[in-house]
Design a protein around this motif. Sequence first.
Motif: not given
Length: 604
Positions: A395-401
């Motif tokens: 989810p952190i990578a999803f948010f950054i994207l």
Amino acid sequence: MVYEKEGKVQDTDRRNLNSHYGNVTGFLQTLSLILNVGLMVYAHLGLSGVVYSSQPPLAQLSESVASDSDDSSGSIGGDNSTSVCTEADAQNWITLGGQEEQGNLASYCSAGDSSTGQKPCYLGEDCQTACWQDLGYSADCARKCFPPSILCGFQNCVQFCLSDPEGEDCIACAAEFCDPPFFNCTGFPMTIDQNETIPDENNTNVTSPGSCNYDLDVDQWYVVYNLTFIGSVRDTWEADVKLLSIIIVVFSGIWPYAKNLILILVWYVPMSNRMRSSVLLWLTRLSKYTLVDVFAVIILIVATQLDLNVGGVDAIVRSEARFGIIAFLLATVWEFIQIEWTVVKHNRLTPKLSNNSTDSDQDQQESDDKDNIHTSDAMTANTAGKISPIHMLIPIAFFILTLGIYISGSTLELFRVETFDEGQSACVSRYNLATFGNGLITEVSLADNTTAGQTWTLYIFYLLFTLILPITTHVLQIIALFFWVKNDNKNKMQQKAMYLTVAIWGMSCVEVFLIGLFSVEYKFQDFIKAVAGEEDASFISVKSSKGPGFFVLIGYGFVAGLFQFYLRFWVMSDKQSSAKIPEVEQPQDAEINSMNGSEINYDA
């Protein structure tokens, strides 16, 4: 009330909200919706905007010409069929370049020249006379010969000479209709011996093509188009801009009234809590699409700031907002509030109904929650195990994207408007999402603006719904992720963050703005020509295009929607047990259990 049939628990409590809250509250709810409809009707019938031009439309000039021609003798020089110009005038004719430069000089007096301070005279006889006198001609020659020649060219050759005053078509038309009486009036030679020509470049003034250098020293602004809901639908349809017409009718004509009708049904029609939850949640998600019309007006105000050069005639075009579009904006925000108020009333009622449920009803409810997208898994989480690092990174990578796509899409070129003069680019205006709103408050937009307050209102609305609310949503997502990483799913702050995330996301309008931009840009040139009218359309060359930022923001809308879905079904749920380290099962909180009915939960 519940009863069992073939081992299944059936929900028989289908009372309406009015029976719970009473007739007084229901009356106020209904009255509010009726008043909202009244404001919508006013907005649809009222004036939303006005398009102005620094030059009068040819249709207005034609009326002036027709009235002037009734009082004229019908020939250059009036009743005088012999020369009224002197030998000095003839020498001045030769000095200025004779017939070869006459078109440029006529454009100089008619269209004006900001570099010399010459005001445009159009067909004004007194102004034309003064201009030709300033060029060195005597009073009688300047008054009796030159203005009638300009009028003759407008009446007979405007379709050729406005676009190219030195073109073959213009010269041939003038030679047929206007040159014979002009030379009869002046007595000037039609051809000049080059040895006698003494060119004077200082007196040969040609209006140069515009380069986004707006000259706002305008004596009078002419109304060229009134922007109304009904008129816009009709004109865009007739101009073959049918996509824009259909989008405006569906999103801003039908949907606003449909939302009010649905709210009436939700309040008075008996239905299950789950059905009411579903209806209200989808209203929250889709309500913002009513604002397509508001964004379309904003886009038109920005896009119609044009610096046109038509056959040497500089024309500035600008637009102003009117209260019709402000009323529509207020009515839509009013609907937002009305929907949220109904949601609150529904949610307050849900725990009361849940407390009347039997144990078997609770078991059935837990089973149904697996398929009910309106139930909050964050509120029903009963585990407190440690989250694995891999599951934490997703989810952190999803948010950054998501955030990265939004930032890049907001800074890349979104929209471009380009005007042309004789096939060459004359003026280019570029915008991105971050700077588009600034186009509402430029010097051109606010020049002589009689409704500057309404323009500023649209500017604040644009900033709020396309920039501030999306950023706020992402900040709330960070808060929700923070508590999730701490595995504190029962924290009230996290629950409030998820509630506000979906509520605010439901009002974030990046994708609604893109719909409005696409529908306006789709055939922008055809729309501008329709606004200009048949007389002016053939002289206008405008081109618009979508930049890379438009397509990046489409991707942002898709990815951001998926991220919201991910937060609901993965991050905020305990169903993905494989991603967590085994933990000791905790008893479910009784208070949270009591809320586990059909309450609208904004974790979706």
